[in-house]
Structures are given as structure tokens and as C-alpha cells.
Write a protein that holds these residues in place. Structure first.
Motif, PDB file in Angstrom:
ATOM      1  N   PRO A  77       0.827  -1.203   0.000  1.00 51.53           N
ATOM      2  CA  PRO A  77       0.000   0.000   0.000  1.00 51.53           C
ATOM      3  C   PRO A  77       0.870   1.266   0.000  1.00 51.53           C
ATOM      4  O   PRO A  77       1.902   1.315   0.657  1.00 51.53           O
ATOM      5  CB  PRO A  77      -0.799  -0.086   1.298  1.00 51.53           C
ATOM      6  CG  PRO A  77      -0.448  -1.373   1.952  1.00 51.53           C
ATOM      7  CD  PRO A  77       0.725  -1.956   1.240  1.00 51.53           C
ATOM      8  N   ALA A  81      -2.707   5.323   0.619  1.00 43.06           N
ATOM      9  CA  ALA A  81      -3.587   4.255   1.101  1.00 43.06           C
ATOM     10  C   ALA A  81      -3.648   4.275   2.629  1.00 43.06           C
ATOM     11  O   ALA A  81      -4.728   4.139   3.215  1.00 43.06           O
ATOM     12  CB  ALA A  81      -3.100   2.899   0.603  1.00 43.06           C
ATOM     13  N   HIS A 109      -0.709  -8.702   3.729  1.00 38.73           N
ATOM     14  CA  HIS A 109      -0.305  -8.146   2.438  1.00 38.73           C
ATOM     15  C   HIS A 109       0.808  -8.985   1.798  1.00 38.73           C
ATOM     16  O   HIS A 109       1.351  -8.600   0.765  1.00 38.73           O
ATOM     17  CB  HIS A 109       0.214  -6.712   2.612  1.00 38.73           C
ATOM     18  CG  HIS A 109      -0.844  -5.720   2.965  1.00 38.73           C
ATOM     19  ND1 HIS A 109      -1.329  -5.587   4.245  1.00 38.73           N
ATOM     20  CD2 HIS A 109      -1.515  -4.822   2.202  1.00 38.73           C
ATOM     21  CE1 HIS A 109      -2.252  -4.637   4.246  1.00 38.73           C
ATOM     22  NE2 HIS A 109      -2.384  -4.161   3.023  1.00 38.73           N
ATOM     23  N   THR A 153      -9.862  -8.054  -2.859  1.00 44.07           N
ATOM     24  CA  THR A 153     -10.850  -7.725  -1.840  1.00 44.07           C
ATOM     25  C   THR A 153     -10.425  -8.396  -0.546  1.00 44.07           C
ATOM     26  O   THR A 153     -10.135  -9.597  -0.516  1.00 44.07           O
ATOM     27  CB  THR A 153     -12.259  -8.212  -2.269  1.00 44.07           C
ATOM     28  OG1 THR A 153     -12.581  -7.592  -3.517  1.00 44.07           O
ATOM     29  CG2 THR A 153     -13.303  -7.843  -1.234  1.00 44.07           C
ATOM     30  N   ASP A 154     -10.367  -7.591   0.538  1.00 43.89           N
ATOM     31  CA  ASP A 154      -9.935  -8.125   1.831  1.00 43.89           C
ATOM     32  C   ASP A 154     -11.116  -8.745   2.580  1.00 43.89           C
ATOM     33  O   ASP A 154     -12.240  -8.792   2.069  1.00 43.89           O
ATOM     34  CB  ASP A 154      -9.212  -7.059   2.653  1.00 43.89           C
ATOM     35  CG  ASP A 154     -10.107  -5.894   3.085  1.00 43.89           C
ATOM     36  OD1 ASP A 154     -11.348  -6.040   3.128  1.00 43.89           O
ATOM     37  OD2 ASP A 154      -9.545  -4.823   3.397  1.00 43.89           O
ATOM     38  N   THR A 159     -11.716  -3.107  -1.173  1.00 43.32           N
ATOM     39  CA  THR A 159     -11.066  -3.524  -2.416  1.00 43.32           C
ATOM     40  C   THR A 159      -9.911  -2.605  -2.770  1.00 43.32           C
ATOM     41  O   THR A 159     -10.054  -1.381  -2.768  1.00 43.32           O
ATOM     42  CB  THR A 159     -12.075  -3.559  -3.577  1.00 43.32           C
ATOM     43  OG1 THR A 159     -13.121  -4.467  -3.232  1.00 43.32           O
ATOM     44  CG2 THR A 159     -11.422  -4.033  -4.861  1.00 43.32           C
ATOM     45  N   ALA A 160      -8.769  -3.213  -3.073  1.00 41.44           N
ATOM     46  CA  ALA A 160      -7.580  -2.487  -3.512  1.00 41.44           C
ATOM     47  C   ALA A 160      -7.322  -2.821  -4.974  1.00 41.44           C
ATOM     48  O   ALA A 160      -7.573  -3.940  -5.419  1.00 41.44           O
ATOM     49  CB  ALA A 160      -6.370  -2.891  -2.671  1.00 41.44           C
ATOM     50  N   THR A 161      -6.803  -1.842  -5.688  1.00 38.62           N
ATOM     51  CA  THR A 161      -6.418  -2.030  -7.083  1.00 38.62           C
ATOM     52  C   THR A 161      -4.902  -2.044  -7.172  1.00 38.62           C
ATOM     53  O   THR A 161      -4.231  -1.219  -6.538  1.00 38.62           O
ATOM     54  CB  THR A 161      -6.971  -0.869  -7.946  1.00 38.62           C
ATOM     55  OG1 THR A 161      -8.386  -0.842  -7.811  1.00 38.62           O
ATOM     56  CG2 THR A 161      -6.601  -1.041  -9.408  1.00 38.62           C
ATOM     57  N   ILE A 177      -0.360  -1.247  -4.381  1.00 34.28           N
ATOM     58  CA  ILE A 177      -1.821  -1.161  -4.293  1.00 34.28           C
ATOM     59  C   ILE A 177      -2.251   0.164  -3.696  1.00 34.28           C
ATOM     60  O   ILE A 177      -1.478   0.843  -3.021  1.00 34.28           O
ATOM     61  CB  ILE A 177      -2.425  -2.348  -3.493  1.00 34.28           C
ATOM     62  CG1 ILE A 177      -1.866  -2.403  -2.075  1.00 34.28           C
ATOM     63  CG2 ILE A 177      -2.201  -3.661  -4.229  1.00 34.28           C
ATOM     64  CD1 ILE A 177      -2.524  -3.452  -1.183  1.00 34.28           C
ATOM     65  N   ASP A 178      -3.531   0.515  -3.931  1.00 33.15           N
ATOM     66  CA  ASP A 178      -4.041   1.817  -3.533  1.00 33.15           C
ATOM     67  C   ASP A 178      -4.894   1.822  -2.272  1.00 33.15           C
ATOM     68  O   ASP A 178      -5.528   2.817  -1.940  1.00 33.15           O
ATOM     69  CB  ASP A 178      -4.830   2.442  -4.690  1.00 33.15           C
ATOM     70  CG  ASP A 178      -6.078   1.662  -5.067  1.00 33.15           C
ATOM     71  OD1 ASP A 178      -6.313   0.568  -4.478  1.00 33.15           O
ATOM     72  OD2 ASP A 178      -6.814   2.125  -5.959  1.00 33.15           O
ATOM     73  N   LYS A 179      -4.918   0.689  -1.544  1.00 38.77           N
ATOM     74  CA  LYS A 179      -5.704   0.618  -0.323  1.00 38.77           C
ATOM     75  C   LYS A 179      -5.014  -0.363   0.635  1.00 38.77           C
ATOM     76  O   LYS A 179      -4.397  -1.324   0.200  1.00 38.77           O
ATOM     77  CB  LYS A 179      -7.121   0.114  -0.638  1.00 38.77           C
ATOM     78  CG  LYS A 179      -8.059   0.092   0.550  1.00 38.77           C
ATOM     79  CD  LYS A 179      -9.461  -0.313   0.149  1.00 38.77           C
ATOM     80  CE  LYS A 179     -10.463  -0.240   1.271  1.00 38.77           C
ATOM     81  NZ  LYS A 179     -10.032  -0.695   2.571  1.00 38.77           N
ATOM     82  N   LEU A 181      -5.159  -3.397   2.964  1.00 36.78           N
ATOM     83  CA  LEU A 181      -5.998  -4.588   3.111  1.00 36.78           C
ATOM     84  C   LEU A 181      -6.106  -4.935   4.592  1.00 36.78           C
ATOM     85  O   LEU A 181      -5.093  -4.954   5.296  1.00 36.78           O
ATOM     86  CB  LEU A 181      -5.390  -5.754   2.326  1.00 36.78           C
ATOM     87  CG  LEU A 181      -5.238  -5.490   0.830  1.00 36.78           C
ATOM     88  CD1 LEU A 181      -4.318  -6.523   0.187  1.00 36.78           C
ATOM     89  CD2 LEU A 181      -6.597  -5.446   0.148  1.00 36.78           C
TER      90      LEU A 181
END
Length: 185
Positions: A77, A81, A109, A153-154, A159-161, A177-179, A181
Motif C-alpha cells: 500500500p 492508502a 499483504h 478484496t480483503d 477492495t484495492a487495485t 496497491i491503492d488501499k 488490506l
């Protein structure tokens, strides 16, 4: 003499082009080159977009692990994020008394494999559009593709991309990733 000079110039040009191609294999992350011969931690510390992640890895005592042989796939992240978490969350997690919670989040992660995006995409296709990914932290992430992007999806439904895929490391691979988890509960 002229032929020798041209041969020298041609050799130098070829070497420079080879170095550029070798360097171009890995994307830049956080304004820094990522070197396939360096490990996950050695590369991550150079990314200006991953200073929070690096601080968290240090606080959780995971540096030695992520410098180890692996192979590891790290869904990394960005600072943005972490900034998107509720106010005070990161500061609270970084406190020594919260090391166990921080470690659980971070290890959700990490996958104990060298999983390039093409391999993950193949598993998604083989499983009919979604694939469960087990992490070293015991979390199960649901991987799918949407519009050509890899999504995770955690366990809480977040949801992270993957924004930068396939950053090769000497001990695995990083996917930015952008989020963040999160594990359930």
C-alpha cells in the motif's frame, strides 16, 4: 585508427543500450528505480510513496523477514492508502503495544510465493473469474480482474487495485496497491 574508434563507440553504445534495457525491465516506484537484484526492503526504502509502509514494517519487526530468501509477493500500500484510514489509525498501530495488530495487518499483504500478475490472472481465469489468495498472516484475499486491472478484496469487503504490477525483487515481487488490506475482526 578510425575503424578502432568506430568499433569502440559502437561497443560503448551497445553497452549503454543494454544497461538501459536491463534497467527498464522494472518500473519506477515512488520516483525511485527498483532493482531486481535488491530485496524487498532494500527497494522499498527508496520509494517516496512507501515511507509509511517501511515505518510499519520496522515497527512490526518484519525487516529481517522481508530481507530473507522468500520468495514473497508483497501487495504494497502507498502512503495515500495509509492516509485514507481513519484519523489516528496509523499512529495507533505504530505504538509498541499494538505490534501484534500491526503485524497481522502487514502479513495480510504478503504471500509466500513469487506471484507475477500473469500467474495471478491465470489463476483467476482457471477459477472462473475469482481466486482466493492465502496470505502469511492467515487472511484470504479475493483476487479478480476488472477492466484489465487486478483487484484484491480483503476480509472486510474493502477492495484495492494494483496500480503498479510486477516489480521484481531478488526475493520475490511487489505489486503496488491503492488501499490497505484489512483482516476480519
Amino acid at each position: 585508427m578510425f575503424t578502432s574508434a568506430i568499433r569502440t563507440l559502437a561497443t560503448a553504445s551497445l553497452l549503454a543500450a543494454s544497461a538501459l534495457v536491463a534497467h527498464a525491465e522494472n518500473p519506477m516506484v515512488g520516483g525511485a528505480p527498483m532493482y531486481a537484484e535488491k530485496n524487498i526492503v532494500e527497494n522499498a526504502v527508496n520509494s517516496k510513496d512507501h515511507t509509511t509502509l517501511v515505518a510499519a514494517v520496522k515497527a512490526a519487526g518484519l525487516v529481517e523477514t522481508l530481507e530473507g530468501k522468500g520468495p514473497y509477493t508483497v501487495f504494497a500500500p502507498t502512503n495515500a492508502a495509509f492516509d485514507a484510514l481513519p484519523a489516528g489509525t496509523v499512529e495507533t498501530l505504530l505504538k509498541p503495544e499494538n505490534k501484534e495488530n500491526l503485524t497481522k495487518i502487514l502479513t495480510c499483504h504478503v504471500v509466500a510465493a513469487d506471484a507475477m500478475s500473469s500467474a495471478i490472472s491465470g489463476m483467476i481465469k482457471d477459477d472462473g473469474g475469482e481466486h482466493d489468495v492465502k496470505t502469511v498472516g492467515g487472511c484470504v484475499l479475493r483476487a479478480k480482474e476488472d477492466g484489465g486491472k487486478l483487484m484484491l478484496t480483503d476480509e472486510t469487503g474493502g477492495t484495492a487495485t494494483v496500480t503498479i504490477a510486477d516489480v521484481k525483487q531478488s526475493n520475490g515481487v511487489i505489486h503496488v496497491i491503492d488501499k490497505v488490506l484489512l483482516p476480519k475482526g
